[in-house]
Design a protein around this motif. Sequence first.
Motif, PDB file in Angstrom:
ATOM      1  N   LYS A  83      21.941  18.102  28.514  1.00  0.00           N
ATOM      2  CA  LYS A  83      22.122  19.215  29.338  1.00  0.00           C
ATOM      3  C   LYS A  83      22.529  20.378  28.395  1.00  0.00           C
ATOM      4  CE  LYS A  83      21.593  17.407  34.011  1.00  0.00           C
ATOM      5  NZ  LYS A  83      22.367  17.359  35.190  1.00  0.00           N
ATOM      6  N   LEU A  84      23.783  20.131  27.673  1.00  0.00           N
ATOM      7  CA  LEU A  84      24.196  20.942  26.832  1.00  0.00           C
ATOM      8  C   LEU A  84      23.593  21.363  25.672  1.00  0.00           C
ATOM      9  CD1 LEU A  84      27.889  19.019  26.396  1.00  0.00           C
ATOM     10  CD2 LEU A  84      27.275  21.102  27.698  1.00  0.00           C
ATOM     11  N   LEU A  85      22.473  20.514  25.188  1.00  0.00           N
ATOM     12  CA  LEU A  85      21.404  20.997  24.017  1.00  0.00           C
ATOM     13  C   LEU A  85      20.731  22.089  24.875  1.00  0.00           C
ATOM     14  CD1 LEU A  85      20.253  17.571  22.772  1.00  0.00           C
ATOM     15  CD2 LEU A  85      21.605  19.197  21.683  1.00  0.00           C
ATOM     16  N   LEU A  86      20.195  22.006  26.109  1.00  0.00           N
ATOM     17  CA  LEU A  86      19.257  22.975  26.653  1.00  0.00           C
ATOM     18  C   LEU A  86      20.026  24.113  26.776  1.00  0.00           C
ATOM     19  CD1 LEU A  86      17.806  20.626  29.498  1.00  0.00           C
ATOM     20  CD2 LEU A  86      16.746  21.765  27.344  1.00  0.00           C
ATOM     21  N   GLN A  87      21.588  24.062  27.288  1.00  0.00           N
ATOM     22  CA  GLN A  87      22.124  25.514  27.502  1.00  0.00           C
ATOM     23  C   GLN A  87      22.476  26.076  26.172  1.00  0.00           C
ATOM     24  OE1 GLN A  87      25.783  23.980  29.284  1.00  0.00           O
ATOM     25  NE2 GLN A  87      24.775  23.690  31.309  1.00  0.00           N
ATOM     26  N   HIS A  88      22.761  25.482  24.890  1.00  0.00           N
ATOM     27  CA  HIS A  88      22.912  25.970  23.776  1.00  0.00           C
ATOM     28  C   HIS A  88      21.735  26.613  23.319  1.00  0.00           C
ATOM     29  CE1 HIS A  88      24.608  26.338  19.861  1.00  0.00           C
ATOM     30  NE2 HIS A  88      23.692  25.861  19.228  1.00  0.00           N
ATOM     31  N   GLU A  89      20.435  25.925  23.495  1.00  0.00           N
ATOM     32  CA  GLU A  89      19.189  26.411  23.039  1.00  0.00           C
ATOM     33  C   GLU A  89      18.911  27.773  23.756  1.00  0.00           C
ATOM     34  OE1 GLU A  89      14.944  24.660  22.717  1.00  0.00           O
ATOM     35  OE2 GLU A  89      15.658  24.784  24.620  1.00  0.00           O
ATOM     36  N   ALA A  90      19.208  28.037  25.165  1.00  0.00           N
ATOM     37  CA  ALA A  90      19.188  28.997  25.920  1.00  0.00           C
ATOM     38  C   ALA A  90      19.912  30.119  25.322  1.00  0.00           C
ATOM     39  CB  ALA A  90      19.464  28.872  27.287  1.00  0.00           C
ATOM     40  N   VAL A  91      21.208  29.803  24.900  1.00  0.00           N
ATOM     41  CA  VAL A  91      22.089  30.952  24.325  1.00  0.00           C
ATOM     42  C   VAL A  91      21.614  31.449  22.953  1.00  0.00           C
ATOM     43  CG1 VAL A  91      24.483  31.345  23.296  1.00  0.00           C
ATOM     44  CG2 VAL A  91      24.253  30.021  25.462  1.00  0.00           C
ATOM     45  N   LEU A  92      21.030  30.582  22.246  1.00  0.00           N
ATOM     46  CA  LEU A  92      20.304  30.867  20.997  1.00  0.00           C
ATOM     47  C   LEU A  92      19.385  31.840  21.294  1.00  0.00           C
ATOM     48  CD1 LEU A  92      20.595  27.760  18.811  1.00  0.00           C
ATOM     49  CD2 LEU A  92      22.246  29.702  18.596  1.00  0.00           C
ATOM     50  N   HIS A  93      18.204  31.624  22.174  1.00  0.00           N
ATOM     51  CA  HIS A  93      17.364  32.441  22.438  1.00  0.00           C
ATOM     52  C   HIS A  93      17.686  33.743  22.899  1.00  0.00           C
ATOM     53  CE1 HIS A  93      13.967  29.685  21.752  1.00  0.00           C
ATOM     54  NE2 HIS A  93      14.698  28.612  22.344  1.00  0.00           N
ATOM     55  N   ASP A  94      18.628  33.692  23.816  1.00  0.00           N
ATOM     56  CA  ASP A  94      19.275  34.845  24.430  1.00  0.00           C
ATOM     57  C   ASP A  94      19.614  35.904  23.231  1.00  0.00           C
ATOM     58  OD1 ASP A  94      18.512  34.588  27.156  1.00  0.00           O
ATOM     59  OD2 ASP A  94      20.953  33.864  27.657  1.00  0.00           O
ATOM     60  N   ILE A  95      20.424  35.215  22.237  1.00  0.00           N
ATOM     61  CA  ILE A  95      20.908  36.005  21.135  1.00  0.00           C
ATOM     62  C   ILE A  95      19.607  36.681  20.345  1.00  0.00           C
ATOM     63  CG2 ILE A  95      21.955  35.751  18.897  1.00  0.00           C
ATOM     64  CD1 ILE A  95      23.814  34.012  20.215  1.00  0.00           C
ATOM     65  N   ALA A  96      18.599  35.767  20.074  1.00  0.00           N
ATOM     66  CA  ALA A  96      17.884  36.301  19.476  1.00  0.00           C
ATOM     67  C   ALA A  96      16.818  37.290  19.963  1.00  0.00           C
ATOM     68  CB  ALA A  96      16.638  35.018  18.883  1.00  0.00           C
ATOM     69  N   SER A  97      16.872  37.233  21.301  1.00  0.00           N
ATOM     70  CA  SER A  97      15.777  38.045  22.184  1.00  0.00           C
ATOM     71  C   SER A  97      16.419  39.550  22.236  1.00  0.00           C
ATOM     72  CB  SER A  97      15.379  37.493  23.676  1.00  0.00           C
ATOM     73  OG  SER A  97      16.573  37.411  24.299  1.00  0.00           O
ATOM     74  N   GLU A  98      17.899  39.457  22.144  1.00  0.00           N
ATOM     75  CA  GLU A  98      18.703  40.710  22.178  1.00  0.00           C
ATOM     76  C   GLU A  98      18.454  41.386  20.789  1.00  0.00           C
ATOM     77  OE1 GLU A  98      22.581  39.966  23.825  1.00  0.00           O
ATOM     78  OE2 GLU A  98      21.693  39.336  25.408  1.00  0.00           O
ATOM     79  N   GLY A  99      18.084  40.814  19.898  1.00  0.00           N
ATOM     80  CA  GLY A  99      18.027  41.296  18.487  1.00  0.00           C
ATOM     81  C   GLY A  99      19.516  41.645  17.923  1.00  0.00           C
ATOM     82  N   SER A 100      20.486  40.702  18.374  1.00  0.00           N
ATOM     83  CA  SER A 100      21.571  40.969  17.687  1.00  0.00           C
ATOM     84  C   SER A 100      21.795  40.001  16.346  1.00  0.00           C
ATOM     85  CB  SER A 100      22.809  40.423  18.853  1.00  0.00           C
ATOM     86  OG  SER A 100      22.469  39.104  19.225  1.00  0.00           O
ATOM     87  N   ILE A 101      20.842  39.287  16.014  1.00  0.00           N
ATOM     88  CA  ILE A 101      21.018  38.569  14.734  1.00  0.00           C
ATOM     89  C   ILE A 101      21.113  39.636  13.503  1.00  0.00           C
ATOM     90  CG2 ILE A 101      20.087  36.794  13.257  1.00  0.00           C
ATOM     91  CD1 ILE A 101      18.870  35.515  15.656  1.00  0.00           C
ATOM     92  N   GLY A 102      22.333  39.299  12.789  1.00  0.00           N
ATOM     93  CA  GLY A 102      22.249  40.203  11.750  1.00  0.00           C
ATOM     94  C   GLY A 102      23.434  41.190  12.057  1.00  0.00           C
ATOM     95  N   ARG A 103      23.632  41.449  13.154  1.00  0.00           N
ATOM     96  CA  ARG A 103      24.545  42.710  13.515  1.00  0.00           C
ATOM     97  C   ARG A 103      25.900  42.221  13.730  1.00  0.00           C
ATOM     98  NH1 ARG A 103      21.696  45.178  18.794  1.00  0.00           N
ATOM     99  NH2 ARG A 103      19.467  45.694  17.799  1.00  0.00           N
ATOM    100  N   PRO A 104      26.842  42.759  13.300  1.00  0.00           N
ATOM    101  CA  PRO A 104      28.438  42.348  13.389  1.00  0.00           C
ATOM    102  C   PRO A 104      28.689  42.188  14.879  1.00  0.00           C
ATOM    103  CG  PRO A 104      28.364  44.743  12.676  1.00  0.00           C
ATOM    104  CD  PRO A 104      27.006  44.301  12.808  1.00  0.00           C
ATOM    105  N   ALA A 105      29.302  41.210  15.234  1.00  0.00           N
ATOM    106  CA  ALA A 105      29.878  40.932  16.601  1.00  0.00           C
ATOM    107  C   ALA A 105      31.344  41.306  16.708  1.00  0.00           C
ATOM    108  CB  ALA A 105      29.750  39.516  16.981  1.00  0.00           C
ATOM    109  N   PHE A 106      31.752  41.995  17.566  1.00  0.00           N
ATOM    110  CA  PHE A 106      33.092  42.299  17.900  1.00  0.00           C
ATOM    111  C   PHE A 106      33.761  41.744  19.150  1.00  0.00           C
ATOM    112  CE2 PHE A 106      31.321  45.635  15.401  1.00  0.00           C
ATOM    113  CZ  PHE A 106      32.059  45.865  14.300  1.00  0.00           C
ATOM    114  N   LEU A 107      34.718  41.257  19.228  1.00  0.00           N
ATOM    115  CA  LEU A 107      35.305  40.788  20.128  1.00  0.00           C
ATOM    116  C   LEU A 107      36.338  41.737  20.877  1.00  0.00           C
ATOM    117  CD1 LEU A 107      36.007  37.127  19.142  1.00  0.00           C
ATOM    118  CD2 LEU A 107      34.027  37.751  20.564  1.00  0.00           C
ATOM    119  N   ASN A 108      36.484  41.744  22.172  1.00  0.00           N
ATOM    120  CA  ASN A 108      37.362  42.895  22.822  1.00  0.00           C
ATOM    121  C   ASN A 108      38.670  41.972  22.996  1.00  0.00           C
ATOM    122  OD1 ASN A 108      35.692  44.847  22.676  1.00  0.00           O
ATOM    123  ND2 ASN A 108      34.859  44.406  24.463  1.00  0.00           N
TER     124      ASN A 108
END
Length: 108
Positions: A83-108
């Motif tokens: 189940k954790l594998l499925l959740q991790h996969e979903a997170v990676l797909h979300d990141i990829a679909s938002e086009g945020s790969i390659g952009r710097p990430a900032f934490l508040n």
Amino acid sequence: MSRQAVASLDGLSSALEAGSICERIYFMLLRIYDSNDQSVYGNKIVELANELMSVTKTYDILFLYLNDSLTKSDYGKAVQVGKLLLQHEAVLHDIASEGSIGRPAFLN
């Protein structure tokens, strides 16, 4: 609750619908759990894990936990890791679909 019901709850109604490597591994883990025997699927899971890790190393720790669970024949824990594998996969797909790969990430 049966494994089939659990799989349906996770949005995956059958192994035939499993399109991703993580989904295929998850269904194999459910079958291992139901049969209490990993002999049929154990080697295939290793093959799929190696295929996935050749593309991205972000799954490494999860596959380490999965291997430990299968080695100890703790199939309930193996399904939880699945189940954790499925959740991790979903997170990676979300990141990829938002086009945020390659952009710097900032934490508040």
